[in-house]
Design an enzyme around this catalytic site. Structure first.
Site, mmCIF file in Angstrom:
data_model
loop_
_atom_site.group_PDB
_atom_site.id
_atom_site.type_symbol
_atom_site.label_atom_id
_atom_site.label_comp_id
_atom_site.label_asym_id
_atom_site.label_seq_id
_atom_site.Cartn_x
_atom_site.Cartn_y
_atom_site.Cartn_z
ATOM 1 N N LYS A 295 5.981 -17.028 -24.726
ATOM 2 C CA LYS A 295 4.881 -17.421 -23.582
ATOM 3 C C LYS A 295 3.458 -16.747 -23.944
ATOM 4 C CE LYS A 295 4.745 -16.074 -18.602
ATOM 5 N NZ LYS A 295 5.547 -15.554 -17.579
ATOM 6 N N GLU A 299 -0.100 -16.174 -17.005
ATOM 7 C CA GLU A 299 0.491 -14.917 -16.101
ATOM 8 C C GLU A 299 0.228 -13.562 -16.699
ATOM 9 O OE1 GLU A 299 4.347 -16.360 -15.104
ATOM 10 O OE2 GLU A 299 3.730 -17.577 -13.441
ATOM 11 N N ASP A 378 5.863 -25.101 -10.856
ATOM 12 C CA ASP A 378 6.857 -24.273 -11.327
ATOM 13 C C ASP A 378 8.236 -24.312 -10.757
ATOM 14 O OD1 ASP A 378 7.955 -21.838 -12.650
ATOM 15 O OD2 ASP A 378 6.765 -20.442 -11.206
ATOM 16 N N GLU A 406 15.668 -19.501 -8.555
ATOM 17 C CA GLU A 406 14.518 -18.879 -8.135
ATOM 18 C C GLU A 406 13.880 -19.252 -6.973
ATOM 19 O OE1 GLU A 406 11.327 -18.734 -11.300
ATOM 20 O OE2 GLU A 406 10.073 -17.572 -10.009
#
Ligand SMILES: *[C@@H]1O[C@H](CO)[C@@H](O)[C@H](O)[C@H]1NC(C)=O
Ligand SMILES: *[C@@H]1O[C@H](CO)[C@@H](O)[C@H](O)[C@H]1NC(C)=O
Ligand SMILES: *[C@@H]1O[C@H](CO)[C@@H](O)[C@H](O)[C@H]1NC(C)=O
Ligand SMILES: *[C@@H]1O[C@H](CO)[C@@H](O)[C@H](O)[C@H]1NC(C)=O
Ligand SMILES: *[C@@H]1O[C@H](CO)[C@@H](O)[C@H](O)[C@H]1NC(C)=O
Ligand SMILES: *[C@@H]1O[C@H](CO)[C@@H](O)[C@H](O)[C@H]1NC(C)=O
Ligand SMILES: *[C@@H]1O[C@H](CO)[C@@H](O)[C@H](O)[C@H]1NC(C)=O
Ligand SMILES: *[C@@H]1O[C@H](CO)[C@@H](O)[C@H](O)[C@H]1NC(C)=O
Ligand SMILES: *[C@@H]1O[C@H](CO)[C@@H](O)[C@H](O)[C@H]1NC(C)=O
Ligand SMILES: *[C@@H]1O[C@H](CO)[C@@H](O)[C@H](O)[C@H]1NC(C)=O
Ligand SMILES: *[C@@H]1O[C@H](CO)[C@@H](O)[C@H](O)[C@H]1NC(C)=O
Ligand SMILES: *[C@@H]1O[C@H](CO)[C@@H](O)[C@H](O)[C@H]1NC(C)=O
Length: 840
Positions: A295, A299, A378, A406
């Site tokens: 990744k 973020e 997301d 999530e």
């Protein structure tokens, strides 16, 4: 003898912790009616840690458990006739000559033939043989003795799971307890659970686990941890499951005891040799490591863009070090800027993946797979398929799904996900006006790619239930099935899982099918409709409702809701241009509001609340109706489940009832929060007159309070009438009492309270001094509900407890005594006195 028979017939009553998941091998109820079983097993490999040997042992164990019959396992046999023979095709040919029809198998594929006296389970490789053994056992465990002869091949070579485990033993977005892999910065000593996990994964044909969080810690590369990875790989290898790891792009500059470079520029010679050494070192200990997951530039994570290098240059750095070892580099497409500006009408996070990967197709090394989340944002309750699937035609791709819920209730809400996943897997991108299903793109078929497949974030933990909830395991099971064959049907997969997990009782089958198939539509209804996204708190827990957190920040999960309008204008003509990222045929559908399906209208268009949908309803009325429908459906989960009392073992029955009851209560919290929020924002009344009207409620703040004080809850929609009550100090008890002015009768008494982290308050409710019940606020403190906790009175901590069949006479006095604990001031929101069938 009689006792033994009794024990066998009431086998269902035996408590089960969930640890065996779908591999219970429970005795079949009428075990006498099965055809004769072969008398022994021939496993064409004797070495202890070989998947073929494991397959033999597994068949032996399964048959002993299902039929009470002990078969011997041999590596060779004179009496091949009445055996179950498991091995690779080539070992079979050496032992017995070529099978009658040589099956056409791809790597990991298998051939299963139960038509003759001998059962043939032949893998293209050893892993395939083990998969075939699990397939055979799955049939037997479901009481399916049909004569079959078929080959089964994977749709794609990559069928991975990603665990977001941190080295300290916590798990990012994990709701089933701490890590089975790590604690205190190191790999755990006892790897029993790791082996059991590998066994579960092998049974659904998953072939690799990335064991650490994508937000990766460089100290995973320390010598002690490389040795630990070696032990993990050793524990999983017998099941054909390989280890992979997530890397931190900036590791060369981390303060490790070695290296400590001043740059992590992917083109720097020192950086390249640093990573080459790391990779070579790991492969010395883990010769079959699956590869890396990266990744980058997402973020706050470092990446190649830091040095003005392309994402492809960043990915290829790792791919080149992996290449000599046969490893794969999974590179996440989840690259976006989380500081975008909402005042710019054209800014759009959904555009990011295609924008960032523009011009890079074909620039990636051939052992790179770009791992693409199913939707452009997301893991939301509904998203259109990511347009990036259509753009990478000379680059291998995989879809990223999320088993851990999530944004979808964190395993405290039942949400069976395959119907959601199928909206993307079965979506036709119409690339060059040709059929281009996402599932055919990721398998490599559509664009002729050698690699591709699926990855799912799973996040099992040490809890005996693995994910925290028994029913959530259907998502893991079905994920494996879909990774193998993305054309599989969600309900058929579900029903196989039900038979394996709960047995063959038709009532159990009917109920769990009904709950599960209704669960995603219900959750979408009470969370976020018409493509607006989940409307959860994106800045805190991702659990309960908090719609205003979507807007006014740089994360770009915007709704652009104001007093008159809502939705993202993603058109080319007047908006962010996102719809233009799709191939022409699809782009046209989404560009025009008249052809955009209702369930994505707010994803693509900015409209008035009074905009009429294809259904004929206005947007705002659809919101109201859907939220009431969804919460109503969730109430039925409890009563449906209760019909299974005595048909499911008590332990799983109780734990599931507890969660479904929580969900029913929390769905009302969702319903009210979203309905009130948009009612308040738009000022438009609910045509059915429900929003804001609660005839059966008594607000805690309107009761007579002694030691309790009113508390203004933020956000306002998280509490009924925006107000709760808390004890005036956290060491003294509070009392709230009220006279009940309802007609004499029998009611369900619901109490809405807040269960915060950091304290275990106690409450007792009585009527005219007759105790109705008591409870403690320990769901999040003990991990009984493993969702992300909240330290506030809000819609994450809001919880309902219901006392059934309470006799109430007009004029009775109800009293709740609350005892605070820690930072939890015994908070209350309201009570509801509910006649049969009323939801309020
Ligand atoms: C299936 O196995 C049997 C042996 O039990 C064999 O005789 C038969 O030829 C096999 N069928 C096929 C289609 O290979
Ligand atoms: C680097 O790590 C060592 C040992 O862990 C520590 O003593 C030192 O202070 C660290 N240096 C920096 C700059 O963080
Ligand atoms: C090579 O990598 C290993 C593992 O990451 C490390 O322990 C070792 O010190 C490195 N060697 C060199 C020369 O950097
Ligand atoms: C990257 O490019 C930008 C503009 O092209 C430049 O300002 C910046 O200094 C460059 N950064 C690096 C690390 O080379
Ligand atoms: C077109 O975009 C502007 C912002 O640039 C927005 O204010 C307006 O509402 C949009 N028009 C329509 C019809 O959606
Ligand atoms: C909302 O309705 C008003 C008045 O009917 C209209 O002028 C406006 O264009 C509409 N806005 C959108 C975004 O459709
Ligand atoms: C299940 O719940 C019932 C009712 O609360 C209780 O009596 C029983 O002991 C529980 N059984 C198990 C195995 O937890
Ligand atoms: C609602 O809350 C306000 C204070 O926030 C309070 O004055 C009012 O009485 C409450 N209404 C009801 C029906 O309890
Ligand atoms: C409850 O008990 C208290 C003291 O024991 C008594 O004073 C009060 O009248 C009782 N209330 C009712 C409604 O019975
Ligand atoms: C596992 O989950 C159960 C039920 O959800 C809970 O009561 C228990 O505390 C959890 N145990 C662990 C070790 O996480
Ligand atoms: C309601 O119940 C109370 C207590 O049992 C009784 O005194 C009263 O008469 C009942 N009222 C009606 C209307 O039945
Ligand atoms: C009491 O509550 C306050 C604030 O809610 C908190 O700061 C304090 O630590 C609590 N006291 C105890 C003993 O937990």
């Amino acid at each position: 003898m009689l006792c033994l028979q009794l024990l066998l017939t009431v086998g269902v009553a035996v408590a089960e912790s969930g640890i065996d998941a779908w591999l219970r091998y429970a005795p079949l109820p009428s075990s006498s009616s099965h055809p004769a079983l072969p008398s022994h097993i021939v496993a064409l490999n004797t070495s202890m840690n070989n998947p073929v040997h494991i397959a033999g042992v597994e068949i032996q164990k399964g048959i002993a458990s299902i039929f009470g019959k002990n078969l011997s396992v041999a590596s060779q046999s004179q009496q091949a006739a009445s055996s179950i023979i498991v091995g690779t095709v080539s070992d079979y040919a050496v032992a017995f000559g070529h099978p009658a029809k040589t099956p056409s198998l791809e790597p990991d594929g298998f051939w299963l033939n139960t038509t003759g006296e001998a059962v043939q389970i032949l893998g293209q490789n050893e892993r395939g043989a083990l998969y075939g053994a699990f397939e055979y056992l799955s049939m037997l465990a479901q009481g399916n003795f049909s004569k079959v002869a078929y080959a089964s091949n994977p749709s794609a070579p990559v069928r991975w799971v990603n665990q977001w485990d941190n080295l300290d033993g916590s798990i990012e977005r994990g709701y089933g307890g701490p890590s089975i892999f790590f604690e205190n910065g190191l790999v755990v000593d006892n790897l029993d659970r790791v082996s059991e996990y590998a066994r579960l994964l092998a049974s659904i044909r998953i072939n690799a686990v990335v064991v650490n969080n994508v937000n990766a810690n460089a100290s995973l590369l320390s010598p002690a941890n490389v040795e630990g990875l070696g032990r993990l790989a050793d524990a999983m290898r017998p099941y054909g499951v390989q280890v992979g790891i997530s890397l931190n792009f900036a590791s060369p500059t981390a303060n490790l005891t070695y290296g400590n470079l001043s740059t992590f520029d992917p083109l720097d010679k020192g950086v390249i040799s640093w990573w080459t050494n790391v990779t070579d070192t790991i492969y010395r200990r883990v010769p079959d490591m699956a590869g890396y997951l990266v990744k980058a530039n997402s973020e706050g994570q470092p990446g190649p863009l830091t040095y003005n290098r392309t994402l492809a240059q960043g990915a290829n750095l790792f791919a080149n070090t992996l290449k000599p070892h046969g490893g794969i580099l999974m590179f996440r497409a989840f690259v976006y800027d989380n500081h975008i500006n909402e005042s710019d009408w054209k800014a759009d996070r959904a555009n990011a993946a295609v924008d960032f990967f523009q011009g890079l197709d074909g620039k990636f090394a051939d052992n790179v797979i770009v791992q693409i989340k199913y939707g452009p944002i997301d893991f939301q309750v509904r998203e259109p398929a990511s347009p990036l699937f259509a753009h990478l035609q000379n680059t291998s791709t995989a879809i990223e799904l999320e088993v851990t819920q999530e944004y979808l209730g964190q395993q405290c809400h039942l949400v069976y996900l395959p119907p959601l996943w199928k909206t993307v897997l079965d979506f036709d991108m119409r690339v060059n006006h040709k059929p281009s299903l996402v599932r055919d793109i990721i398998s490599g078929k559509r664009f002729g790619r050698p690699l591709g497949g699926s990855a799912a974030v799973v996040n099992v933990g040490t809890n005996n239930t693995w994910l925290g909830s028994h029913l959530s395991m259907s998502n893991l099971y079905a994920y494996g099935r879909l990774a193998w064959n993305p054309a599989d049907d969600p309900q058929i997969m579900l029903q196989d899982w039900i038979r394996l997990t709960f047995g063959p009782d038709p009532a159990v089958m009917k109920t769990i099918t009904s709950l599960s198939m209704a669960s995603w539509p219900a959750y979408e209804n009470y969370s976020g409709n018409l493509g607006i996204q989940t409307l959860t708190d994106i800045l805190y827990t991702h659990f309960g409702p908090n719609p205003q957190t979507e807007d006014g920040n740089g994360w770009g999960q915007w709704t652009r809701a104001d007093h008159t309008t809502i939705g993202m204008d993603r058109t080319v003509s007047n908006g962010t241009g996102f719809s233009g990222q799709y191939p022409a045929e699809v782009a046209t559908v989404y560009e025009n509001i008249s052809t955009t399906p209702d369930n994505l209208v707010l994803w693509f268009h900015h409209v008035n609340y009074t905009h009429k949908l294809h259904s004929g309803k206005t947007v705002i009325q659809h919101f109201y109706d859907a939220h009431y429908d969804g919460a109503d459906t969730a109430q039925t989960f409890v009563t449906q489940w209760e019909e299974l009392k005595g048909k499911v073992d008590e332990e799983r029955y109780n734990e599931t009832l507890f969660r479904l009851t929580f969900q029913a209560g929390h769905s009302i919290v969702w319903r009210d929060a979203i309905a009130n929020y948009y009612h308040n924002l738009s000022g438009i009344a609910d045509s059915a007159g429900r929003v804001g009207k609660h005839p059966w409620r008594i607000q805690a703040e309107s009761m007579t309070l002694d030691g309790y004080v009113p508390y203004t809850v933020s956000p306002f929609e998280a509490a009924s009438n925006a107000t709760g009550i808390v004890t005036s100090s956290n060491s003294t008890t509070g009392t709230a009492s009220t006279m009940l002015n309802f007609p004499n009768g029998t009611y369900d008494l619901a109490v809405n309270y807040f269960d915060m982290i950091g304290g275990t308050s106690r409450w007792q409710v009585s009527i005219n001094n007759r105790t109705i019940g008591s409870w403690i606020g320990d769901n999040v403190d003990t991990g009984r509900l493993g969702h992300a906790p909240s330290a506030y009175l809000d819609a994450h901590s809001a919880t309902r407890i219901t006392f059934r069949n309470v006799t109430i006479a007009k004029g009775d006095v109800l009293k709740i005594v609350g005892t605070p604990d820690g930072i939890e001031p015994a908070p209350l929101d309201y009570i509801a006195v509910l006649p049969k069938g009323v939801v309020d």
